[in-house]
Scaffold this motif. Structure first.
Motif, PDB file in Angstrom:
ATOM      1  N   GLU A 123     -46.114  10.781   9.558  1.00 45.74           N
ATOM      2  CA  GLU A 123     -47.676  11.192   9.180  1.00 45.74           C
ATOM      3  C   GLU A 123     -47.987  12.537   9.755  1.00 45.74           C
ATOM      4  OE1 GLU A 123     -50.893   8.775   9.701  1.00 45.74           O
ATOM      5  OE2 GLU A 123     -52.005   9.791   8.277  1.00 45.74           O
ATOM      6  N   MET A 262     -50.278  12.475  18.577  1.00 48.49           N
ATOM      7  CA  MET A 262     -51.566  12.080  18.161  1.00 48.49           C
ATOM      8  C   MET A 262     -51.730  11.157  19.314  1.00 48.49           C
ATOM      9  SD  MET A 262     -51.283  11.057  14.289  1.00 48.49           S
ATOM     10  CE  MET A 262     -50.741  12.181  13.315  1.00 48.49           C
ATOM     11  N   ALA A 264     -51.827   7.540  18.478  1.00 41.73           N
ATOM     12  CA  ALA A 264     -50.759   6.640  18.080  1.00 41.73           C
ATOM     13  C   ALA A 264     -50.473   6.562  16.610  1.00 41.73           C
ATOM     14  CB  ALA A 264     -51.306   5.099  18.307  1.00 41.73           C
ATOM     15  N   MET A 265     -49.626   5.835  16.179  1.00 43.52           N
ATOM     16  CA  MET A 265     -49.306   5.981  14.553  1.00 43.52           C
ATOM     17  C   MET A 265     -48.907   4.608  14.266  1.00 43.52           C
ATOM     18  SD  MET A 265     -48.842   7.616  12.047  1.00 43.52           S
ATOM     19  CE  MET A 265     -48.345   6.907  10.372  1.00 43.52           C
ATOM     20  N   GLU A 266     -49.561   4.000  12.919  1.00 38.14           N
ATOM     21  CA  GLU A 266     -49.518   2.701  12.319  1.00 38.14           C
ATOM     22  C   GLU A 266     -48.086   2.485  11.658  1.00 38.14           C
ATOM     23  OE1 GLU A 266     -51.608   5.377  11.532  1.00 38.14           O
ATOM     24  OE2 GLU A 266     -52.172   5.278   9.168  1.00 38.14           O
ATOM     25  N   HIS A 299     -57.340  -0.358  16.322  1.00 41.73           N
ATOM     26  CA  HIS A 299     -57.120   0.609  15.151  1.00 41.73           C
ATOM     27  C   HIS A 299     -55.656   0.601  14.602  1.00 41.73           C
ATOM     28  CE1 HIS A 299     -58.313   4.412  13.172  1.00 41.73           C
ATOM     29  NE2 HIS A 299     -57.065   4.871  13.088  1.00 41.73           N
ATOM     30  N   GLU A 300     -54.788   0.700  15.096  1.00 37.57           N
ATOM     31  CA  GLU A 300     -53.637   0.801  14.387  1.00 37.57           C
ATOM     32  C   GLU A 300     -53.049  -0.576  13.784  1.00 37.57           C
ATOM     33  OE1 GLU A 300     -52.574   3.881  14.498  1.00 37.57           O
ATOM     34  OE2 GLU A 300     -53.641   4.548  15.901  1.00 37.57           O
ATOM     35  N   HIS A 303     -54.785  -0.701  10.616  1.00 35.63           N
ATOM     36  CA  HIS A 303     -54.202  -0.070   9.526  1.00 35.63           C
ATOM     37  C   HIS A 303     -53.141  -0.788   8.764  1.00 35.63           C
ATOM     38  CE1 HIS A 303     -55.615   4.039   9.648  1.00 35.63           C
ATOM     39  NE2 HIS A 303     -55.247   4.366  10.784  1.00 35.63           N
ATOM     40  N   LYS A 321     -58.418   5.720   4.346  1.00 36.59           N
ATOM     41  CA  LYS A 321     -58.056   4.944   5.505  1.00 36.59           C
ATOM     42  C   LYS A 321     -58.278   5.107   6.952  1.00 36.59           C
ATOM     43  CE  LYS A 321     -53.408   7.166   6.537  1.00 36.59           C
ATOM     44  NZ  LYS A 321     -53.500   7.164   8.110  1.00 36.59           N
ATOM     45  N   GLU A 322     -58.748   6.301   7.331  1.00 39.98           N
ATOM     46  CA  GLU A 322     -59.177   6.860   8.738  1.00 39.98           C
ATOM     47  C   GLU A 322     -60.584   6.153   8.822  1.00 39.98           C
ATOM     48  OE1 GLU A 322     -57.076   6.751  10.697  1.00 39.98           O
ATOM     49  OE2 GLU A 322     -55.348   7.435   9.716  1.00 39.98           O
ATOM     50  N   TYR A 383     -62.516  11.332  10.206  1.00 40.52           N
ATOM     51  CA  TYR A 383     -62.341   9.986  10.980  1.00 40.52           C
ATOM     52  C   TYR A 383     -63.971   9.411  11.337  1.00 40.52           C
ATOM     53  CZ  TYR A 383     -57.443   9.925  12.146  1.00 40.52           C
ATOM     54  OH  TYR A 383     -55.840   9.741  12.048  1.00 40.52           O
TER      55      TYR A 383
HETATM   56  N1  BAL Z   1     -52.731   7.792  11.065  1.00 41.91           N
HETATM   57  C1  BAL Z   1     -52.611   8.585  12.372  1.00 41.91           C
HETATM   58  C2  BAL Z   1     -53.087   7.894  13.376  1.00 41.91           C
HETATM   59  C3  BAL Z   1     -54.263   6.896  13.095  1.00 41.91           C
HETATM   60  O1  BAL Z   1     -55.213   7.461  12.864  1.00 41.91           O
HETATM   61  O2  BAL Z   1     -54.198   5.964  13.416  1.00 41.91           O
END
Ligand code: BAL
Ligand code: ZN
Length: 874
Positions: A123, A262, A264-266, A299-300, A303, A321-322, A383
């Protein structure tokens, strides 16, 4: 660089329905073979002979074959952006072979190496650095991924979905095949391969399915995963209970890596985390680290539905989504901890990061209209302001109406790539309500300013509240329209109880709200719980603020009243400081009784045992220097620093007895636990220590040094070290040396040590930062290190960054230029502080602009940094 506009969105000409990838992993040259099952899009009327475009950057293209026939180089075009060829039919298979170099990938986008492991970040547009592909979120495919790698270096091979095959290969290599049954956009693809330790647990879903949960970390960190695992399990349960959403595969993996752009990533079923937001044990992580781990893991995980099952049609819809997922994680934390304390923390963050963004050169709507580089739009606006917009829907609809809307949204759009309008429509349709005006929050940038006046008619027992709103122009949006917002109002009687507690809806520029049956002249508690994300300009008398600090039934507004009082007092003293030639004490003396009455009110909060300790800790903190610098133009960083410091000293002296008692009474002999109650106790004790030290009575600096030496947990150690950090006390050097030695090999913990020194208010800070850049543990290639030392300096040390001689700006511009060649995404993210020049005096403003000019003159500047620097200087 090219500007991409939301209005130009077109559906894809071709979809990819299925992807098969084979990776032959090597650090220097990794070979990637892809088979793409491509289908024309009937809505675009495409077919045989039409151009197929696949994004691709920084790769070596080895071959292209269509339906088994290899193309001659004259049959396709390849340039810096991608690959083009003519479709052989409406449905066909493209086979593409590329080479990439993970070890040389310093941008940390696509496939790269962190420590010794291979990992990915796709992403927003990293997949196009792995293979040629229509790298846009509205192209959703199922993935089958084969990973071949050296068995010794990479015993662990992971991708999305389920493991369907694995085995040994010749030459000491082995393979694993993963298949993800859920169609997903390429940005959710992930791959990890390395020698990692694994911690396991499991979760039984509400329909009785057992899900294996695994956290992968570097060897030696296995004992730091408990809290992340516990947070994951609590998140899964919360999402079932509050949203009715169940996890959909039998396996959920998390991998922690050291090098990550970042937090983290989902990625579907394979979340990849910045190790900072996974690893914790009592002697390495603070309460704040624990809190962040809990909220980011949640959060992740959240998602998986709000982002993965229903994703964004295009990147302009990122807040779909954010914003929603931030709102979900904020509410999760509020349920796990103290709701008012969570709201205070979220609002403080919004004010510190989003309000300045919305009032500066980078202001943009929650749903932007254009961008040059999408990486630059992972912003506080998309966000946090996006989350406020969802929160307002929740407030207006109530929990049941909101849930009806959410249920309809997921029912209607599961498996689709949709827009913010689709989300709002589901909310409207489920509730028979019109959000046309509320939706302006998606398109209109800027923080609205509200003013109010009250009028009490004793004979009629009626209170009239007049409210008006206005939003200042932002870049590209000179004229603003009135927004729809919920305003929670309390009217307090003289005994402190609520005569009225009601939510009103503001929709016009100016509006009057009438409250009947109000038996006495009330004190107004306006915008309770920060029900609308706005600035409230009305000045209430000091006595009313003190009254609200002591009586408001809304804990958020109790805190808010204290912050307002402190801000007003300090702003007035700052003006006096400027007028008296720089004497902070005299400036406070010039405020008459206000200082004493403020300190007394703060003392009452400190000692009020009816209040939660975490709340008391927040309520006695003064607004920060960055916040104060937002409140007046030109901001004077030196004056702000000196006045705030002098007021802190007075509080330390004025409340010394109470502070010392609070400090001692809140010591704990129990073993550390990260729960909210214990954390609140530690926070209150830390706040007391910081004021005692601010009193400049030497014995308290000794006490801080003693606390550092004897503490058995990182929270108490950091509390001590952060106050010593600004002093000339011998305990400072001792503690810093001890910390460095203990955590020399522990990147995540040592980052705290770098950051502390970067934000020290001592005069030698910049020189020290320059020295630290050659510290063996520092590298510009690791984003956490860069953020800890360089970022913290600009964002957490306004006095040094804004030094009158421009030394801070000059140093900073050099670092941005250096970093741009390594990691443009992080360089661009760090550029924003130079864009605040309009808030400062002419001299500082021109030095800041000169620094930006120098950045812009960099040869081969990245699109990322160019966009931020050029918009910042405009
Ligand atoms: N999608 C990038 C990281 C996050 O907002 O969870
Ligand atoms: Zn997110």
């Amino acid at each position: 660089p090219q500007v991409i506009h939301r209005k130009d969105y077109k559906e894809p000409d071709f979809f990819v329905e299925k992807v098969e990838l084979v990776f032959d992993l090597e650090r220097d040259v990794t070979n990637v073979k892809s088979r793409l099952f491509i289908a024309a899009n009937p809505a675009r009327g495409t077919g045989k002979g039409d151009e197929v475009f696949l994004h691709g950057e920084d790769m070596k293209l080895l071959s292209v074959a269509l339906d088994g026939v290899r193309l001659a180089s004259s049959d396709f075009d390849v340039d810096a952006e991608g690959l083009r060829f003519a479709a052989p039919g409406s449905n066909f298979i493209a086979e593409i072979e590329t080479q990439i170099s993970p070890a040389n990938n310093t941008r940390l986008e696509g496939l790269y190496v962190s420590q010794s492991a291979f990992c990915t970040q796709c992403e927003a547009e990293g997949f196009r650095r792995i293979t040629y592909f229509p790298d846009r979120p509205d192209v959703m495919a199922t993935y089958k991924v084969t990973i071949n790698a050296d068995k010794t270096n990479c015993p662990v091979l992971l991708s999305n979905g389920n493991l369907i095959d694995s085995g040994d290969l010749d030459g000491g290599r082995h393979f694993a095949v993963w298949e993800d049954p859920f169609p997903k956009p390429s940005y959710l693809f992930a791959l990890v391969a390395g020698d990692l330790a694994c911690v396991e647990d499991s979760f039984v879903t509400m329909s009785g399915r057992k899900v294996a949960l695994r956290i992968f970390v570097e060897h030696g960190n296995e004992d730091r995963c408990d809290y992340a695992m516990d947070s994951l399990i609590r998140s899964m349960k919360w999402d079932e209970e509050v949203y009715g959403l169940e996890y959909d595969l039998d396996l959920f993996n998390i991998v922690a890596v050291s090098d990550f752009n970042m937090g983290a990533m989902e990625n579907k079923s394979l979340n990849i985390f910045n190790a900072k937001y996974i690893l914790a044990k009592p002697d390495t992580a603070t309460d704040m680290d624990y809190e962040l781990i809990e909220s980011i893991v949640a959060h992740e995980y959240f998602h998986n539905w709000s982002g993965n099952r229903v994703t964004c049609r295009d990147w302009f819809q990122l807040s779909l989504k954010e914003g929603l997922t931030v709102f979900r994680d904020q509410e999760f934390s509020a349920d796990q901890r103290s709701r008012p304390v969570q709201r205070i923390k979220d609002v403080a963050q919004l004010r510190a990061r989003q309000f300045p963004e919305d009032g500066g050169p980078l202001a943009h709507p929650v749903r932007p209209d254009s961008y040059m580089e999408i990486n630059n739009f992972y912003t506080a606006t998309v966000y946090e302001k996006g989350a406020e917009l969802i929160r307002m829907m929740h407030t207006l609809l109530g929990p049941d109406g909101y849930r009806k809307g959410i249920d309809l949204y997921f029912d209607r759009h599961d498996g689709q790539a949709v827009t913010c309008d689709d989300f709002a429509k589901a909310m409207e349709d489920a509730n028979g309500i019109d959000f046309t005006q509320l939706k302006r929050w998606y398109s209109q940038a800027g923080t609205p300013e509200l003013t109010w006046t009250g009028n009490y008619d004793a004979d009629a027992k009626q209170f009239r509240l007049s409210v008006s709103q206005k939003t200042a122009p932002t870049p590209g949006q000179p004229d603003k329209q009135p927004l729809h917002m919920p305003i929670a109002i309390g009217l307090l009687g003289a005994d402190g109880s609520d005569l009225v507690a009601q939510m009103v809806e503001l929709t016009s520029d100016s509006q009057e709200f009438v409250f009947d049956g109000v038996s006495e002249k009330p004190v107004v508690s306006f915008n309770r719980g920060f029900s609308a994300p706005v600035n409230v300009m009305t000045d209430q008398p000091d006595e009313e603020l003190v009254f609200l600090m002591g009586n408001d039934s809304d804990a958020f507004n109790r805190w808010e009243a204290g912050q307002k009082y402190a801000t007003r007092l300090m702003l007035s003293a700052i003006t006096a400081y400027e007028e008296n030639g720089g004497d902070a004490d005299a400036a406070l003396d010039a405020q008459g009784d206000s200082v004493e009455s403020f300190i007394a009110a703060m003392g009452a909060t400190l000692m009020n045992d009816d209040l939660d300790k975490a709340f008391r800790a927040d309520a006695v903190m003064l607004p920060g220097e960055e916040f104060l610098s937002e409140q007046r133009k030109p901001a004077n960083p030196e004056a702000i620093h000196q006045v705030r410091k002098a007021l802190r000293k007075r509080i330390g002296l004025g409340l010394m007895g109470d502070l010392a008692n609070t400090y001692h009474q809140n010591a704990s002999n129990a073993a550390f636990t990260p729960d909210a109650t214990s954390a609140g106790q530690r926070a209150l004790r830390a706040a007391s220590l910081s004021y005692l030290v601010a009193s400049e009575k030497g014995e308290y600096a000794d006490l801080a040094a003693e606390q550092y030496r004897t503490a058995d947990n990182m929270t108490d150690q950091m509390a001590a070290l952060s106050v010593l950090n600004n002093l000339d006390h011998p305990g400072r050097a001792e503690a810093l040396a001890d910390f460095e030695e203990r955590f020399a090999k522990d990147g995540v913990v040592l980052d705290k040590w770098f950051a502390l020194q970067a934000v020290s208010s001592r005069d030698d800070t910049l020189a020290r930062i320059k020295d630290l850049m050659s510290h063996p543990a520092f590298t510009m290639r690791n984003p956490n290190k860069v953020r800890s030392l360089i970022g913290a300096f600009a964002m957490g040390n306004p006095r040094a960054f804004h030094a009158k001689d421009g030394s801070g700006y000059e140093f900073y511009a050099d670092r941005l230029i250096e970093l741009d060649d390594i990691n443009p995404q992080v360089a661009a993210r760090l550029c924003a502080p130079l864009g605040t020049w309009a808030k400062y005096d002419g001299e500082r403003a021109s030095l800041m602009k000169a620094a930006l000019e120098r950045v812009l003159a960099k040869p081969e500047i990245s699109r990322d940094l160019y966009e931020i620097a050029s918009k910042s200087i405009a």
